[in-house]
Design an enzyme around this catalytic site. Sequence first.
Site, PDB file in Angstrom:
ATOM      1  N   GLU A 300       0.814  -1.222   0.000  1.00  0.00           N
ATOM      2  CA  GLU A 300       0.000   0.000   0.000  1.00  0.00           C
ATOM      3  C   GLU A 300       0.843   1.265   0.000  1.00  0.00           C
ATOM      4  OE1 GLU A 300      -4.037  -1.548   2.087  1.00  0.00           O
ATOM      5  OE2 GLU A 300      -2.425  -0.994   3.449  1.00  0.00           O
TER       6      GLU A 300
HETATM    7  N1  IFG Z   1      -4.429  -4.068   4.213  1.00  0.00           N
HETATM    8  C1  IFG Z   1      -3.228  -3.594   4.883  1.00  0.00           C
HETATM    9  C2  IFG Z   1      -3.121  -3.875   6.370  1.00  0.00           C
HETATM   10  C3  IFG Z   1      -4.464  -3.852   7.093  1.00  0.00           C
HETATM   11  C4  IFG Z   1      -5.440  -4.758   6.351  1.00  0.00           C
HETATM   12  C5  IFG Z   1      -6.731  -4.907   7.134  1.00  0.00           C
HETATM   13  C6  IFG Z   1      -2.074  -5.579   4.001  1.00  0.00           C
HETATM   14  C7  IFG Z   1      -0.806  -6.189   3.482  1.00  0.00           C
HETATM   15  C8  IFG Z   1      -5.673  -4.187   4.965  1.00  0.00           C
HETATM   16  N2  IFG Z   1      -2.068  -4.226   4.238  1.00  0.00           N
HETATM   17  O1  IFG Z   1      -3.036  -6.280   4.220  1.00  0.00           O
HETATM   18  O2  IFG Z   1      -2.269  -2.906   6.971  1.00  0.00           O
HETATM   19  O3  IFG Z   1      -4.959  -2.536   7.203  1.00  0.00           O
HETATM   20  O4  IFG Z   1      -7.520  -5.954   6.618  1.00  0.00           O
END
Ligand code: IFG
Length: 489
Positions: A300
Amino acid sequence: MTRELGDVIPAPGEVRPDAAAAFTVDAGTAISAAPGTEQVAAYLADALRPATGFEFPAGDGPGTIALSLDSDLAAEAYRLEIATAGVRLTAGAPAGLFNAVQTLRQLLPAEVYAATPQQVAWTLPGGTIVDAPRFGYRGAMLDVARHFFTVAEVKAFIDAVVQFKINHLHLHLTDDQGWRIEIDSWPKLTAISGGDGTGVDGVGPGFYTKADYTEIVEYAATRFVTIVPEIDMPGHVNAAQVAYPELTADGVAPPQRTDVEVGYSSLVAGKDETYAFVGDVLREVAALTPGPYVHIGGDEAQATTAEDYRTFIERVLPLVTAYGKSPIGWHEMATVDLPPSAVTQYWRIEAADDGTARAAATGGKVLMSPADRTYLDMKYAADSPLGLDWAGTLDVEKAYGWDPAERLPGVGEESLLGVEAPLWSETLRSLADVLTMTFPRLPAIAEIGWSPRETHDWESFRRRLGAFGPRWQQQNVAYHPSPEVPWAE
Ligand code: IFG
């Protein structure tokens, strides 16, 4: 009533019942520990003493529980033989004996998890189990950044998940809302971003001193669990930048963040301070971590340009290998050419870029964590009080109903390191919350990671799972009473 020899999770590879060969553990049962098996023998005695009230002295001959090693077996593989003359656990290495002990515990009555002596017949079903894991990496992940969990809570989590032969624990140590691992050369990381007001909703201070982290690592090792520390970069770094504004583009500390937004922070790929910081952090974390992996995050990074992302990952990967570790990264990292030792952790649900398949094609290993099947922070159902639902809701059948070798084109069995079930803690506030989201779905992921594909069967799994309600009750392990499971009384 006596358990069936096959009533084990994960499903064993080979089960040969012999109803005439049941064995009853009693006050006279001794434990015979061949050289090299003493640690697991002690763990077994400690595990059985509270509920049986038996002494389990060391001893040989008939009527004992005998542990031994056999180099013909793979390290985590084991053979469990239960006969009227006694019980034999044989494995390729202590880790395999530990796996045999988890199976043995599951074959004793549910009362075996009680903390005080129970008046039951400790009868084991007769027969032989020969078992070995499909994948070497069977992991759980705990996000201790959004909500901090203490050393004691992490130990309790380890004791709960190893019962299903989980052998890796990935700790998500840093994120926008908090920094949870002490770094001597950058003390404000925890002094400020492990302090009051950190975490989602500002719920809480907390961080692991080096002694705390070492205590977790050493405890995990006694349960044959490898700790995988994650320092999430270049995104998810607001907490680091609050502590050290020189890590931002303009040198101004951003406000502390306690919300659940993602994708707004980034280290500066073009600044030398960035790599001094990253190098120090990776050096100190690697020095505390006996396991082979350090996770560098990489997810992200919407606030990092594609070019800067590439520059950053290419400069950081060699730092991980320089400290003797193999890098793991969320699969966005695979947009960069990776060294063969790098592991790509696949997580997104929409058709991902082909980075993961490309990394696999060049010999890189893939750790499967598809969010729609393994993210234990997903709600069980739309009305679940805990959890998120951006990847959909996740009930037990959905967590069980997939195969990691079938998930991504170009990523087959030989590319898979294994599976891992991440638990993000934005909505979690206690160990009970953690355990409720973990059980009963983690056993589904554990079975996918351990059992031969041909044993995969939902009706068999849900029936076997039903027996664990009473077993979790005996341990005061909070679990979600999923309506899809026929819970035993
Ligand atoms: N995506 C984010 C996490 C977390 C997650 C919650 C990943 C690799 C959504 N990154 O999953 O930091 O916020 O479900």
